[in-house]
Design an enzyme around this catalytic site. Structure first.
Site, PDB file in Angstrom:
ATOM      1  N   GLU A 285      13.445   0.512  37.671  1.00 13.88           N
ATOM      2  CA  GLU A 285      12.609   1.357  36.806  1.00 13.88           C
ATOM      3  C   GLU A 285      12.591   2.795  37.314  1.00 13.88           C
ATOM      4  O   GLU A 285      12.523   3.742  36.523  1.00 13.88           O
ATOM      5  CB  GLU A 285      11.188   0.790  36.735  1.00 13.88           C
ATOM      6  CG  GLU A 285      11.110  -0.603  36.129  1.00 13.88           C
ATOM      7  CD  GLU A 285      11.738  -0.666  34.747  1.00 13.88           C
ATOM      8  OE1 GLU A 285      11.427   0.216  33.907  1.00 13.88           O
ATOM      9  OE2 GLU A 285      12.552  -1.571  34.505  1.00 13.88           O
ATOM     10  N   TRP A 288      15.617   4.180  35.848  1.00 11.14           N
ATOM     11  CA  TRP A 288      15.510   4.608  34.456  1.00 11.14           C
ATOM     12  C   TRP A 288      14.888   6.000  34.369  1.00 11.14           C
ATOM     13  O   TRP A 288      15.292   6.817  33.542  1.00 11.14           O
ATOM     14  CB  TRP A 288      14.679   3.603  33.651  1.00 11.14           C
ATOM     15  CG  TRP A 288      14.428   4.070  32.250  1.00 11.14           C
ATOM     16  CD1 TRP A 288      13.300   4.655  31.767  1.00 11.14           C
ATOM     17  CD2 TRP A 288      15.356   4.044  31.156  1.00 11.14           C
ATOM     18  NE1 TRP A 288      13.454   4.989  30.437  1.00 11.14           N
ATOM     19  CE2 TRP A 288      14.708   4.631  30.033  1.00 11.14           C
ATOM     20  CE3 TRP A 288      16.659   3.585  31.014  1.00 11.14           C
ATOM     21  CZ2 TRP A 288      15.327   4.761  28.794  1.00 11.14           C
ATOM     22  CZ3 TRP A 288      17.277   3.725  29.771  1.00 11.14           C
ATOM     23  CH2 TRP A 288      16.609   4.289  28.689  1.00 11.14           C
ATOM     24  N   TRP A 316      13.750   8.776   7.024  1.00 14.50           N
ATOM     25  CA  TRP A 316      12.384   8.570   7.486  1.00 14.50           C
ATOM     26  C   TRP A 316      11.400   8.830   6.340  1.00 14.50           C
ATOM     27  O   TRP A 316      11.689   9.601   5.429  1.00 14.50           O
ATOM     28  CB  TRP A 316      12.050   9.507   8.653  1.00 14.50           C
ATOM     29  CG  TRP A 316      12.918   9.348   9.851  1.00 14.50           C
ATOM     30  CD1 TRP A 316      13.853  10.240  10.300  1.00 14.50           C
ATOM     31  CD2 TRP A 316      12.948   8.252  10.766  1.00 14.50           C
ATOM     32  NE1 TRP A 316      14.461   9.766  11.442  1.00 14.50           N
ATOM     33  CE2 TRP A 316      13.926   8.544  11.754  1.00 14.50           C
ATOM     34  CE3 TRP A 316      12.257   7.046  10.851  1.00 14.50           C
ATOM     35  CZ2 TRP A 316      14.223   7.694  12.810  1.00 14.50           C
ATOM     36  CZ3 TRP A 316      12.547   6.187  11.907  1.00 14.50           C
ATOM     37  CH2 TRP A 316      13.512   6.502  12.865  1.00 14.50           C
ATOM     38  N   ASN A 351       4.099  -0.978  29.718  1.00 17.98           N
ATOM     39  CA  ASN A 351       5.436  -0.619  29.262  1.00 17.98           C
ATOM     40  C   ASN A 351       5.973  -1.555  28.185  1.00 17.98           C
ATOM     41  O   ASN A 351       6.585  -1.115  27.203  1.00 17.98           O
ATOM     42  CB  ASN A 351       6.406  -0.583  30.441  1.00 17.98           C
ATOM     43  CG  ASN A 351       7.782  -0.076  30.025  1.00 17.98           C
ATOM     44  OD1 ASN A 351       7.909   1.051  29.566  1.00 17.98           O
ATOM     45  ND2 ASN A 351       8.798  -0.910  30.154  1.00 17.98           N
ATOM     46  N   TRP A 369      10.528   8.838  14.980  1.00 19.55           N
ATOM     47  CA  TRP A 369      10.196   8.618  16.389  1.00 19.55           C
ATOM     48  C   TRP A 369       9.501   9.838  16.995  1.00 19.55           C
ATOM     49  O   TRP A 369       8.701   9.707  17.912  1.00 19.55           O
ATOM     50  CB  TRP A 369      11.453   8.268  17.190  1.00 19.55           C
ATOM     51  CG  TRP A 369      12.553   9.291  17.136  1.00 19.55           C
ATOM     52  CD1 TRP A 369      13.578   9.354  16.240  1.00 19.55           C
ATOM     53  CD2 TRP A 369      12.734  10.410  18.019  1.00 19.55           C
ATOM     54  NE1 TRP A 369      14.381  10.441  16.503  1.00 19.55           N
ATOM     55  CE2 TRP A 369      13.895  11.095  17.590  1.00 19.55           C
ATOM     56  CE3 TRP A 369      12.034  10.894  19.129  1.00 19.55           C
ATOM     57  CZ2 TRP A 369      14.366  12.243  18.236  1.00 19.55           C
ATOM     58  CZ3 TRP A 369      12.509  12.038  19.774  1.00 19.55           C
ATOM     59  CH2 TRP A 369      13.656  12.695  19.323  1.00 19.55           C
ATOM     60  N   TRP A 392      11.429   7.072  23.477  1.00 25.08           N
ATOM     61  CA  TRP A 392      11.299   7.012  22.022  1.00 25.08           C
ATOM     62  C   TRP A 392      12.655   6.985  21.334  1.00 25.08           C
ATOM     63  O   TRP A 392      12.830   6.318  20.307  1.00 25.08           O
ATOM     64  CB  TRP A 392      10.434   8.165  21.520  1.00 25.08           C
ATOM     65  CG  TRP A 392       8.988   7.807  21.576  1.00 25.08           C
ATOM     66  CD1 TRP A 392       8.084   8.159  22.531  1.00 25.08           C
ATOM     67  CD2 TRP A 392       8.290   6.958  20.656  1.00 25.08           C
ATOM     68  NE1 TRP A 392       6.866   7.598  22.273  1.00 25.08           N
ATOM     69  CE2 TRP A 392       6.952   6.855  21.119  1.00 25.08           C
ATOM     70  CE3 TRP A 392       8.646   6.289  19.498  1.00 25.08           C
ATOM     71  CZ2 TRP A 392       5.990   6.102  20.458  1.00 25.08           C
ATOM     72  CZ3 TRP A 392       7.699   5.533  18.830  1.00 25.08           C
ATOM     73  CH2 TRP A 392       6.380   5.445  19.306  1.00 25.08           C
TER      74      TRP A 392
END
Length: 489
Positions: A285, A288, A316, A351, A369, A392
């Site tokens: 993590e 990331w 959208w 998360n 998003w 996102w």
């Protein structure tokens, strides 16, 4: 230049004393030190701090100021464009050197470049690596390009990641004897007044005592002693304290990734192989986070535009009513509503639940998003531009290493899988606390007698689902079909 000329330490997203390369360099220089923090919310391109991060910043600066005072320094507070304020300060005090730890947001890179140019030939300006294990330009493909998929990125990063041991906190620092006028922290009004919406943040983070360098060290130690042993599974269960919750501390630099890396590696090597596997899962993590910052550095439009060009044409919708229901935790999907309410009250969200609530927004509701990104930016205490944008875009299926857009989370199955006893839902959606486990994630399917027994009237106490899952999933797939013939990233 004489040794009496001061060195300025510009604090930014590194609000700590220990393992702070810029401060360490200043201490080793032997020069008197002027520590300064600039509230910069006017630099072109800057993402102005949201309400929750402003609350956290107030308490973090309070803790930093106390730590510096114990070592003989007084933290100077000023407000304005960072490069202009710092350049003026350097001229005012006749500084010999200016030091800071690097940030990687596009506006920060541009601002720091301008500052170095302005000071060239007059004041030595030196920056350091402190926020990441690897610089964005240190982990590249064989062709010298940035990675767009996490697994090969992390494999390459691990090959070069060998962090030194963290730097110790200095015992005593030499103050500059001159007089300087700065702002009072209270004058910045970082804390809300009317309405005072921060009561939940105060409870969640111990009235600010859970903020700062000392709190970060305690949190890391607690995690390595408890939650880390079952991290690979516990990190997906929102009803337990199975994650480190270090993200806000990392964002504000109250703890460094190098400190976390070294402490975690030492813990992993001191127990057994099974525990080491859990530690490696946790450090992934951290990986990331490194990957997200690399993406932001190499693709500076990441917070605004999709990495996948085909998504520029995605159909959208605009639905302010549905967006407001999502923001308030009134979607009718209990796991989603629990997450959104946890976010609003505490400034933090588990998360796994972040992925679930994001999927509902961009796929079931077909809302962009960027709308979710903006809401998280204002409500998260760990609102980090790189992590938020990359996360996102991952949820939206339009970013690097993104989840395929056609993968649509079923919020009911996600709730049943990761919150099987409804502990998380009952904590954050108290109107459902008396629902039996069988119906806790699908109250609209409960027989009338069960709803009466739980004291729930759908549409009054708790809403029906904002959209049927099957309908929302098909609508998302139909929308995706309109752009899927376009070239991928």
């Amino acid at each position: 230049m004489t040794v009496s000329q001061p060195i300025i330490v510009w604090f930014r997203q590194d609000l700590r004393i220990a393992d702070n390369p810029a401060l360490h360099h200043a201490a080793q220089s032997g020069r008197p030190i002027i520590p300064v923090f600039v509230l910069d919310d006017v630099t072109p391109g800057i993402w102005k701090a949201g309400g929750a991060t402003r609350w956290w910043l107030h308490h973090s600066l309070t803790q930093l100021s106390d730590s510096l005072r114990q070592r003989g320094l007084s933290l100077l507070l000023r407000r304005g464009p960072g490069d202009v304020v710092i350049a003026d300060l350097a001229e005012q005090v006749g500084a010999a050197e200016l030091v800071w730890n690097r940030c990687y947001e596009p506006y920060a890179v541009d601002r720091d470049t301008r500052l170095k140019a302005a000071l060239k030939g007059r004041v030595m300006a030196t920056s350091f690596k402190a926020a990441l294990l690897n610089e964005p330009w240190e982990v590249l493909t064989g062709q010298g390009t940035p990675y767009k998929v996490f697994t090969p990125y992390w494999r390459a990063a691990l090959a070069v990641t060998a962090p030194d041991r963290p730097l110790p906190a200095p015992d005593r620092l030499l103050p500059w004897p001159g007089d300087l006028t700065g702002d009072a922290l209270a004058d910045w009004q970082l804390l809300p007044t009317k309405p005072d919406w921060a009561a939940g943040l105060r409870r969640a983070w111990s009235d600010g005592e859970g903020v700062g360098e000392r709190a970060a060290a305690v949190r890391l130690a607690q995690f390595l002693s408890n939650g880390a042993a079952n991290y690979a599974l516990g990190r997906d269960v929102p009803g337990i304290d199975g994650t480190s919750r270090l993200s806000p501390h990392l964002h504000f630099g109250e703890i460094s990734p190098r400190q976390i890396w070294n402490a975690a590696k030492m813990a992993g090597e001191s127990v057994n192989e099974t525990f080491k596997v859990q530690i490696d899962s946790f450090l992934r993590e951290i990986g990331w986070r490194e990957f997200s910052h690399s993406l932001l550095y190499h693709f500076p439009t990441l917070p605004e535009r999709p990495l996948s060009a085909s998504f520029e044409a995605f159909p959208w919708t605009r639905d302010d009513t549905s967006l407001a229901a999502w923001q308030r935790g009134q979607t009718g999907y209990p796991i989603v509503d629990a997450g959104m309410r946890q976010l609003w009250v505490t400034g933090w969200m588990h998360n796994r639940v972040r992925m679930i609530v994001g999927s509902l927004l961009v796929k079931h509701l077909l809302l962009p998003w960027q709308a979710g990104e903006r809401w998280f930016w204002d409500t998260l205490v760990d609102a980090d531009l790189a992590n938020n944008a990359a996360g996102w875009q991952w949820i939206g299926g339009c970013g690097a290493d993104a989840a395929p857009y056609f993968r649509v989370f079923n919020p009911v199955l996600q709730g049943q899988k990761f919150d099987p006893d409804g502990r998380y839902v009952r904590q954050w959606v108290p109107e459902l606390k008396h629902m039996p486990d069988k119906y806790i994630h699908t109250p609209w399917t409960a027989p009338p007698v069960v709803l009466r027994g739980a004291g729930v009237t759908l549409g009054r106490d708790y809403p029906a689902p904002i959209i049927d899952h099957a309908l929302g999933r098909q609508r998302a797939l139909d929308a995706f079909a309109t752009i899927r013939s376009s070239d991928p990233v």
